[in-house]
Design an enzyme around this catalytic site. Sequence first.
Site, PDB file in Angstrom:
ATOM      1  N   ASP A  18      29.708   1.817 -45.275  1.00  0.00           N
ATOM      2  CA  ASP A  18      29.767   0.220 -45.327  1.00  0.00           C
ATOM      3  C   ASP A  18      30.571  -0.503 -44.651  1.00  0.00           C
ATOM      4  OD1 ASP A  18      32.158   1.041 -46.453  1.00  0.00           O
ATOM      5  OD2 ASP A  18      32.096   0.003 -48.302  1.00  0.00           O
TER       6      ASP A  18
ATOM      7  N   HIS B 136      30.218   9.059 -16.308  1.00  0.00           N
ATOM      8  CA  HIS B 136      30.457   8.225 -17.302  1.00  0.00           C
ATOM      9  C   HIS B 136      31.402   8.995 -18.415  1.00  0.00           C
ATOM     10  CE1 HIS B 136      26.524   5.830 -16.357  1.00  0.00           C
ATOM     11  NE2 HIS B 136      27.683   5.429 -15.770  1.00  0.00           N
TER      12      HIS B 136
ATOM     13  N   ASP C 196      37.732   3.460 -14.696  1.00  0.00           N
ATOM     14  CA  ASP C 196      36.680   2.143 -14.404  1.00  0.00           C
ATOM     15  C   ASP C 196      36.611   1.422 -15.815  1.00  0.00           C
ATOM     16  OD1 ASP C 196      34.276   1.004 -14.434  1.00  0.00           O
ATOM     17  OD2 ASP C 196      33.125   2.668 -13.596  1.00  0.00           O
TER      18      ASP C 196
ATOM     19  N   ASP D  17      34.153  -5.587 -14.221  1.00  0.00           N
ATOM     20  CA  ASP D  17      33.726  -4.297 -13.794  1.00  0.00           C
ATOM     21  C   ASP D  17      34.654  -3.822 -12.528  1.00  0.00           C
ATOM     22  OD1 ASP D  17      32.753  -1.759 -13.718  1.00  0.00           O
ATOM     23  OD2 ASP D  17      30.700  -2.250 -13.420  1.00  0.00           O
TER      24      ASP D  17
ATOM     25  N   HIS E 225      25.005   7.898  -7.069  1.00  0.00           N
ATOM     26  CA  HIS E 225      24.594   6.853  -7.499  1.00  0.00           C
ATOM     27  C   HIS E 225      24.406   5.546  -6.463  1.00  0.00           C
ATOM     28  CE1 HIS E 225      28.630   5.118  -7.320  1.00  0.00           C
ATOM     29  NE2 HIS E 225      29.076   6.250  -7.634  1.00  0.00           N
TER      30      HIS E 225
ATOM     31  N   HIS F 119      25.373  -3.022  -8.795  1.00  0.00           N
ATOM     32  CA  HIS F 119      24.575  -3.560  -9.714  1.00  0.00           C
ATOM     33  C   HIS F 119      24.768  -5.036  -9.982  1.00  0.00           C
ATOM     34  CE1 HIS F 119      27.694  -3.203 -12.759  1.00  0.00           C
ATOM     35  NE2 HIS F 119      27.916  -2.064 -12.133  1.00  0.00           N
TER      36      HIS F 119
ATOM     37  N   HIS G 240      25.536  -4.042 -16.657  1.00  0.00           N
ATOM     38  CA  HIS G 240      24.366  -3.649 -15.677  1.00  0.00           C
ATOM     39  C   HIS G 240      23.386  -4.787 -16.218  1.00  0.00           C
ATOM     40  CE1 HIS G 240      25.934   0.599 -15.941  1.00  0.00           C
ATOM     41  NE2 HIS G 240      26.300   0.183 -15.038  1.00  0.00           N
TER      42      HIS G 240
ATOM     43  N   GLU H 286      30.646  -0.314  -5.371  1.00  0.00           N
ATOM     44  CA  GLU H 286      31.247   0.876  -5.937  1.00  0.00           C
ATOM     45  C   GLU H 286      30.852   1.937  -5.273  1.00  0.00           C
ATOM     46  OE1 GLU H 286      29.852   1.823  -9.990  1.00  0.00           O
ATOM     47  OE2 GLU H 286      28.849  -0.202  -9.574  1.00  0.00           O
TER      48      GLU H 286
ATOM     49  N   TYR I 247      32.371  12.479  -5.109  1.00  0.00           N
ATOM     50  CA  TYR I 247      32.669  13.487  -6.239  1.00  0.00           C
ATOM     51  C   TYR I 247      32.524  14.837  -5.919  1.00  0.00           C
ATOM     52  CZ  TYR I 247      31.731   8.774  -8.017  1.00  0.00           C
ATOM     53  OH  TYR I 247      31.670   7.103  -8.201  1.00  0.00           O
TER      54      TYR I 247
ATOM     55  N   ARG J 275      36.108   6.615  -6.785  1.00  0.00           N
ATOM     56  CA  ARG J 275      35.349   5.400  -6.742  1.00  0.00           C
ATOM     57  C   ARG J 275      36.316   4.185  -6.561  1.00  0.00           C
ATOM     58  NH1 ARG J 275      32.700   6.572 -10.833  1.00  0.00           N
ATOM     59  NH2 ARG J 275      33.475   5.374 -12.523  1.00  0.00           N
TER      60      ARG J 275
ATOM     61  N   GLU K  59      35.803  -0.198  -6.829  1.00  0.00           N
ATOM     62  CA  GLU K  59      34.532  -0.835  -7.177  1.00  0.00           C
ATOM     63  C   GLU K  59      35.425  -2.358  -7.397  1.00  0.00           C
ATOM     64  OE1 GLU K  59      31.415  -1.294 -10.850  1.00  0.00           O
ATOM     65  OE2 GLU K  59      33.135  -0.096 -11.153  1.00  0.00           O
TER      66      GLU K  59
END
Length: 435
Positions: free
Chosen positions: A38, A238, A255, A266, A345, A349, A356, A379, A383, A401, A403
Amino acid sequence: MKIETQTYQARRERLMQSLPENSVVVLRTGELATRNNDCEYEFRPHSSFFYLTGFPEPSAYAIISGRGEMTLVTLPKDPEREQWDGFRFGSEGAIANFGASDAAPLEELDKVAFSALDGVQHVVYLFNDDVLREKIASWRDAIAARVRVGAVAPASFIDLAPQVAEMRLHKDAEEIAIMEAAAQISVEAHKQAMRSVRPGMNEYQLEAELNYVFMKSGARQPAYNNIVASGSNACVLHYIKNDEEIDEGDLILIDAGAELGCYAADITRTFPATGKFSEPQAALYQVVLDAYHAGMKELNVGTPYEACHNAAVRTLTQGLVAHGLLTGDVDLLIESKAYRDFYMHNTGHWLGLDVHDCGAYKIAGESRLLEEGMVLTIEPGLYVSADNESVDAKWRGIGIRIEDDVLIRADGPYVLTHGLPKEIADIEAFMAESR
């Protein structure tokens, strides 16, 4: 930071002007989501609903007609439920605070919808809202059943997504101010993480530093699940477990961005747990940084959106060849997408109410041209899987990365996430100061 009621009204007027005559727009904000038993998650309104109304409560519907006049159907005032769940605006509050022309309690939704849709030619809504689709179909059928008493059912249905996406893609001054504030909160959070990291910490302890700065600064939640990835975890795009120990010699990829007023920031930064890059780490980091700068040069009004990605891919591929991770002609490697073993990637974006964000990337099959007021991320990354035996062992397990969030302006790109180190020397100097 809030957007003025008049701005929401102007958006609704613009939307209605873009639609065929005799159209009515119907939107739903969404329901509380159960976390367990609940207990519910904190409510966050649907982005397009919020963009056109500013109304923050669950279980609400907006019906927009004419020149942007809006009827809000909301949960009613209920002192007993408000004792447990908190304040509700109710019908009077919807009119007084959100510019609604009319308002009604939720139990009158069907009655309000019948009245609004009877005689309307076009019903406009988000086709991907299954709940609303079923309701609109039932309202249409109920109106059609009353044809003998003069009712006229809607004859066509239009997807709202393309119109509202184009509106949301171009940010106004109020939106930009909120987004820069969210960006700067996020910058401070990343700085705090750089100051705090030590080998032997757990990733979630570093994540706690981010969340502390977010909330202390007025951003009640992150814009998406924080990624705090140490070592080879950074090669998982991710990665959100954030539950492993940070080892000596690890790179840390964070990130993370704050959400403020429903608008997202971001940011990604990659830095050494010890404050000093190893030679292999620095070599690949510099390749990614060069790709960032190459892509940034393409973020100008009138330049195709994909130009940034193409420039970054070329720089990354050249760097992979220079360091022996790929062999062959750069043009052929790009054509065959060989670089995707290390960079899988896109280089950015759209950014806004969603991390996104909505908005077409192509028009008539061609990459759209950048326009003033668009906000996007840049970004690039590399990898190298820890299991990749095709490369020298010194590269394995390195994930990087970089960004930032960028506003397209007539005088060139403006980095909303300014002030956060990304050059190797600047990162090492900043981290040295904290030690």
